[in-house]
Motif scaffolding. Structure first.
Motif, mmCIF file in Angstrom:
data_model
loop_
_atom_site.group_PDB
_atom_site.id
_atom_site.type_symbol
_atom_site.label_atom_id
_atom_site.label_comp_id
_atom_site.label_asym_id
_atom_site.label_seq_id
_atom_site.Cartn_x
_atom_site.Cartn_y
_atom_site.Cartn_z
ATOM 1 N N ILE A 72 0.838 -1.204 0.000
ATOM 2 C CA ILE A 72 0.000 0.000 0.000
ATOM 3 C C ILE A 72 0.871 1.251 0.000
ATOM 4 O O ILE A 72 0.652 2.173 -0.794
ATOM 5 N N LEU A 73 1.880 1.289 0.869
ATOM 6 C CA LEU A 73 2.766 2.453 0.936
ATOM 7 C C LEU A 73 3.525 2.667 -0.377
ATOM 8 O O LEU A 73 3.638 3.795 -0.867
ATOM 9 N N CYS A 74 4.050 1.588 -0.930
ATOM 10 C CA CYS A 74 4.787 1.705 -2.194
ATOM 11 C C CYS A 74 3.860 2.105 -3.337
ATOM 12 O O CYS A 74 4.251 2.896 -4.202
ATOM 13 N N GLY A 75 2.641 1.599 -3.347
ATOM 14 C CA GLY A 75 1.689 1.960 -4.391
ATOM 15 C C GLY A 75 1.329 3.437 -4.334
ATOM 16 O O GLY A 75 1.320 4.124 -5.363
ATOM 17 N N VAL A 76 1.058 3.927 -3.139
ATOM 18 C CA VAL A 76 0.737 5.347 -2.990
ATOM 19 C C VAL A 76 1.936 6.210 -3.370
ATOM 20 O O VAL A 76 1.794 7.229 -4.054
ATOM 21 N N THR A 77 3.141 5.791 -2.941
ATOM 22 C CA THR A 77 4.355 6.541 -3.284
ATOM 23 C C THR A 77 4.588 6.552 -4.790
ATOM 24 O O THR A 77 4.959 7.579 -5.370
ATOM 25 N N ALA A 78 4.389 5.419 -5.439
ATOM 26 C CA ALA A 78 4.591 5.340 -6.889
ATOM 27 C C ALA A 78 3.600 6.232 -7.637
ATOM 28 O O ALA A 78 3.978 6.964 -8.556
ATOM 29 N N ILE A 79 2.347 6.197 -7.235
ATOM 30 C CA ILE A 79 1.332 7.014 -7.905
ATOM 31 C C ILE A 79 1.607 8.501 -7.678
ATOM 32 O O ILE A 79 1.543 9.301 -8.627
ATOM 33 N N ALA A 80 1.938 8.872 -6.448
ATOM 34 C CA ALA A 80 2.229 10.279 -6.151
ATOM 35 C C ALA A 80 3.451 10.757 -6.946
ATOM 36 O O ALA A 80 3.435 11.856 -7.515
ATOM 37 N N GLY A 81 4.491 9.957 -6.997
ATOM 38 C CA GLY A 81 5.686 10.326 -7.752
ATOM 39 C C GLY A 81 5.424 10.394 -9.246
ATOM 40 O O GLY A 81 5.905 11.295 -9.936
ATOM 41 N N LEU A 82 4.658 9.445 -9.732
ATOM 42 C CA LEU A 82 4.319 9.433 -11.154
ATOM 43 C C LEU A 82 3.562 10.706 -11.541
ATOM 44 O O LEU A 82 3.872 11.347 -12.550
ATOM 45 N N LEU A 83 2.598 11.074 -10.715
ATOM 46 C CA LEU A 83 1.840 12.294 -10.992
ATOM 47 C C LEU A 83 2.710 13.540 -10.858
ATOM 48 O O LEU A 83 2.655 14.437 -11.696
ATOM 49 N N ALA A 84 3.516 13.596 -9.810
ATOM 50 C CA ALA A 84 4.357 14.775 -9.591
ATOM 51 C C ALA A 84 5.385 14.940 -10.708
ATOM 52 O O ALA A 84 5.544 16.042 -11.253
#
Length: 162
Positions: free
Chosen positions: A29-41
């Protein structure tokens, strides 16, 4: 050196493998949220290429955490002696906590939503000195209840002798 962290005169009880599964879900969950946030940013500010690289870095971190979580789960164990409880854990930084029953002030049993869904609980022992507090995660609820009752009874019996 191993005798320092695992006395041979006791019978060690390992924690449930479900602990690793619950921690892996948390990591995912943490890695998924981090990946999505980084991808968007990265995608909105720099380039989608950097976003894709960020997702690869997060995926590599997740793969590394996957193996470490399993090793960490296998390192947790506890043993009950006549006068004390021993809790050992750690891979690189090993730790052995010895809690005399007479020094225990209270015993907590906790289980968050993810732990409950995996059928595990955590027993935490509290003493007057926070350095000697001990935690045993990943116990079956029946074992956690039995351990809580036994430690409370032994703590109360030993405290009368002080």
């Amino acid at each position: 050196m191993d005798d320092l962290f695992a006395p041979s005169d006791v019978s060690w009880t390992p924690v449930s493998p479900k602990l690793a599964a619950a921690r892996r879900v948390t990591s995912a969950i943490l890695c998924g949220v981090t990946a999505i946030a980084g991808l968007l940013a990265f995608g909105l500010t720099l380039s989608w290429l950097y976003g894709g690289l960020w997702v690869l870095v997060v995926a590599a971190g997740f793969a590394w955490s996957w193996s470490l979580i399993g090793r960490n789960q296998r390192s947790w164990k506890y043993a009950e002696r006549e006068d004390e409880l021993l809790v050992s854990h750690g891979i690189m930084f090993r730790q052995l906590v010895v809690v005399p029953y007479g020094r225990m002030q209270f015993v907590d049993v906790a289980a968050g939503p993810l732990e409950r869904s995996y059928g595990i609980a955590t027993v935490e022992l509290h003493t007057a000195t926070p350095a000697t507090d001990a935690k045993i995660p990943g116990l079956h609820p029946d074992e956690a209840s039995r351990l809580r009752d036994r430690l409370s009874a032994l703590g109360q019996a030993q405290a009368w002798g002080l």
